[in-house]
Design an enzyme around this catalytic site. Sequence first.
Site, PDB file in Angstrom:
ATOM      1  N   HIS A 122       0.754  -1.208  -0.124  1.00  0.00           N
ATOM      2  CA  HIS A 122      -0.037   0.076   0.019  1.00  0.00           C
ATOM      3  C   HIS A 122       0.884   1.288   0.003  1.00  0.00           C
ATOM      4  O   HIS A 122       2.118   1.121   0.194  1.00  0.00           O
ATOM      5  CB  HIS A 122      -1.031  -0.231   1.111  1.00  0.00           C
ATOM      6  N   CYS A 139       2.920  -5.004   6.876  1.00  0.00           N
ATOM      7  CA  CYS A 139       2.425  -4.596   5.340  1.00  0.00           C
ATOM      8  C   CYS A 139       3.682  -4.073   4.662  1.00  0.00           C
ATOM      9  O   CYS A 139       4.660  -4.006   5.290  1.00  0.00           O
ATOM     10  CB  CYS A 139       1.471  -3.608   4.994  1.00  0.00           C
TER      11      CYS A 139
END
Length: 164
Positions: A122, A139
């Site tokens: 992301h 992440c």
Amino acid sequence: MRIFKFIAIALIVIGLSGCSSKFKTYNGPEVTHVVVNKGARKMYLLHHEKVLESYKVELGFAPVGHKTQRGDGKTPEGTYVIDRRNPNSDFHLSIGISYPNQADRMQARARGKSPGGDIFIHGQPNKKTGTGPDWTAGCISVKNREIEWVYAMVRNGTPITINP
């Protein structure tokens, strides 16, 4: 006459700036594999053996080792696939990684833990919360202008290998 020319140019510039979008169009070679090298903090988008793009990445706040349970702050290691997209992400745009796989779930269950989930590639947070080196909850993060291209280039079903 000069003022009309200035106004016309200003209106064109304003009009064109409204056309920019976080959704890019990519018409190049297919991305056949994504490779992340955690130690080097690098991500590569590959067409077979050829590197199409490379990016500096930020990882989970506890970057060394494989993710084993929810909340450990680690980025998983292994081979997964890109399995979903989130155009309304809290982190500009995001593409999902298929963690946990069956082995991850079995190992966590054997320890009486949850393996966690919701691992994505992301952009940066929409709200200025945590940034800096290795700030995510597990992440893989890139800059917003970079995730726009990653989002356009990488299709669901693309394998991703995350190396230590």
